[in-house]
Design an enzyme around this catalytic site. Sequence first.
Site, PDB file in Angstrom:
ATOM      1  N   PHE A   1      12.881   4.558  11.478  1.00  0.00           N
ATOM      2  CA  PHE A   1      11.366   3.854  10.866  1.00  0.00           C
ATOM      3  C   PHE A   1      10.382   5.436  11.024  1.00  0.00           C
ATOM      4  O   PHE A   1      10.297   6.202  11.929  1.00  0.00           O
ATOM      5  CB  PHE A   1      10.663   3.457  11.814  1.00  0.00           C
ATOM      6  CG  PHE A   1       9.368   2.566  11.398  1.00  0.00           C
ATOM      7  CD1 PHE A   1       9.557   1.315  10.623  1.00  0.00           C
ATOM      8  CD2 PHE A   1       8.437   2.882  11.470  1.00  0.00           C
ATOM      9  CE1 PHE A   1       8.508   0.501   9.741  1.00  0.00           C
ATOM     10  CE2 PHE A   1       7.512   2.335  10.814  1.00  0.00           C
ATOM     11  CZ  PHE A   1       7.720   1.423   9.963  1.00  0.00           C
TER      12      PHE A   1
ATOM     13  N   LYS B   1      15.932  -6.420   0.117  1.00  0.00           N
ATOM     14  CA  LYS B   1      16.267  -8.163  -0.050  1.00  0.00           C
ATOM     15  C   LYS B   1      14.487  -7.866  -0.871  1.00  0.00           C
ATOM     16  O   LYS B   1      14.890  -9.392  -1.829  1.00  0.00           O
ATOM     17  CB  LYS B   1      16.238  -8.916   1.336  1.00  0.00           C
ATOM     18  CG  LYS B   1      17.531  -9.586   2.097  1.00  0.00           C
ATOM     19  CD  LYS B   1      17.825  -9.881   2.616  1.00  0.00           C
ATOM     20  CE  LYS B   1      18.883  -9.678   3.673  1.00  0.00           C
ATOM     21  NZ  LYS B   1      18.803  -9.031   5.243  1.00  0.00           N
TER      22      LYS B   1
ATOM     23  N   ASP C   1      14.483  -0.844   2.634  1.00  0.00           N
ATOM     24  CA  ASP C   1      15.629  -0.372   2.934  1.00  0.00           C
ATOM     25  C   ASP C   1      17.372  -2.119   2.731  1.00  0.00           C
ATOM     26  O   ASP C   1      18.187  -1.534   2.211  1.00  0.00           O
ATOM     27  CB  ASP C   1      15.180  -0.871   4.345  1.00  0.00           C
ATOM     28  CG  ASP C   1      13.881  -1.870   4.680  1.00  0.00           C
ATOM     29  OD1 ASP C   1      13.875  -2.848   3.835  1.00  0.00           O
ATOM     30  OD2 ASP C   1      13.601  -2.011   5.834  1.00  0.00           O
ATOM     31  N   THR C   2      16.693  -3.925   3.395  1.00  0.00           N
ATOM     32  CA  THR C   2      17.723  -3.996   3.391  1.00  0.00           C
ATOM     33  C   THR C   2      18.432  -3.869   1.890  1.00  0.00           C
ATOM     34  O   THR C   2      18.931  -4.684   1.299  1.00  0.00           O
ATOM     35  CB  THR C   2      17.160  -5.517   3.736  1.00  0.00           C
ATOM     36  OG1 THR C   2      16.420  -5.867   3.288  1.00  0.00           O
ATOM     37  CG2 THR C   2      16.910  -5.584   5.205  1.00  0.00           C
TER      38      THR C   2
ATOM     39  N   LYS D   1       0.665  -1.527  -0.096  1.00  0.00           N
ATOM     40  CA  LYS D   1       0.148   0.304   0.146  1.00  0.00           C
ATOM     41  C   LYS D   1       0.605   0.873   0.503  1.00  0.00           C
ATOM     42  O   LYS D   1       0.454   2.016  -0.706  1.00  0.00           O
ATOM     43  CB  LYS D   1      -0.754   0.415   1.134  1.00  0.00           C
ATOM     44  CG  LYS D   1      -1.181  -1.206   1.274  1.00  0.00           C
ATOM     45  CD  LYS D   1      -2.489  -1.332   3.128  1.00  0.00           C
ATOM     46  CE  LYS D   1      -3.927  -2.037   3.273  1.00  0.00           C
ATOM     47  NZ  LYS D   1      -4.399  -1.854   3.480  1.00  0.00           N
TER      48      LYS D   1
HETATM   49  N1  HPA Z   1       8.216   2.761   7.757  1.00  0.00           N
HETATM   50  C1  HPA Z   1       7.371   1.800   6.760  1.00  0.00           C
HETATM   51  N2  HPA Z   1       7.207   1.288   6.390  1.00  0.00           N
HETATM   52  C2  HPA Z   1       8.449   0.596   5.577  1.00  0.00           C
HETATM   53  C3  HPA Z   1       9.848   0.353   6.344  1.00  0.00           C
HETATM   54  C4  HPA Z   1       9.454   2.545   6.955  1.00  0.00           C
HETATM   55  O1  HPA Z   1      10.479   3.482   7.813  1.00  0.00           O
HETATM   56  N3  HPA Z   1      10.330   0.505   6.356  1.00  0.00           N
HETATM   57  C5  HPA Z   1       9.973  -0.326   5.713  1.00  0.00           C
HETATM   58  N4  HPA Z   1       8.891  -0.704   5.293  1.00  0.00           N
END
Ligand code: HPA
Length: 225
Positions: free
Chosen positions: A194, A148, A145-146, A76
């Site tokens: 985050f 993967k 992020d990673t 989403k």
């Molecule tokens: N925020 C929200 N969703 C996510 C994040 C984040 O920092 N990292 C991976 N999914």
Amino acid sequence: MAGRERKQTDLDKGIVIPDDCLGYPLDLFTFPKHYSEDLECVYIPHGVIKDRIERLARNIMDDLGDHDIVVLCVLKGGYQFCADLVDCIKVLCRNSNKTLPMRVDFIRLKSYLNDQSTQDLHIEGAENLSVLSGKNVLIVEAIVDTGKTMKTLLDHVEAFKPKMIKVAGLLVKRVSSGTGYLPDYVGFEIPNRFVVGYALDYNEYFRDLNHICVISDRGKQKYKI
Ligand code: HPA
Ligand code: MG
């Protein structure tokens, strides 16, 4: 700017937000009152996000203009980025000699619980990806992020034999466990924190926030499941 020239590779990471960035105090902006205790700071104001997307759209148009593409929006979290990116491309198509016919498709990935990534990745809506065969595909993802998850998704999409795959990622997180994967088009490189807002959620909350913000400890507790 003698001695201060940027290498092209510096631009590949988009706008780089350093680890010591404190963001902006919330009270300098407007945001939904129901989140007033739940955020630490504004990391990327909505206007800056929109301005950066305008330039990503131009880069995409420069590279892919006059091709047919299938935009694959990763839900989403990617819905707002995808909508704004497609809008910017539409404006460019109206105002230039180049054109970029687009189909827009959606898939949904699930791998997060609270603020932690889980091992299993579910791809929903992947049944009809056979339409990607022989096409130029632009995957639009809010956050990498990673790397993967993106690697798994790319493997999955490649199996349908598209002609070309490009990836636009609004945010790339600097994580030590990362694969070093960098999307073709990157909005911002951010510290390993985050973030929420601009359709990014924490357990489905905060999608109704325009700015990209850092969640507070209290916010994490309040919306924990
Ligand atoms: N925020 C929200 N969703 C996510 C994040 C984040 O920092 N990292 C991976 N999914
Ligand atoms: Mg999420």
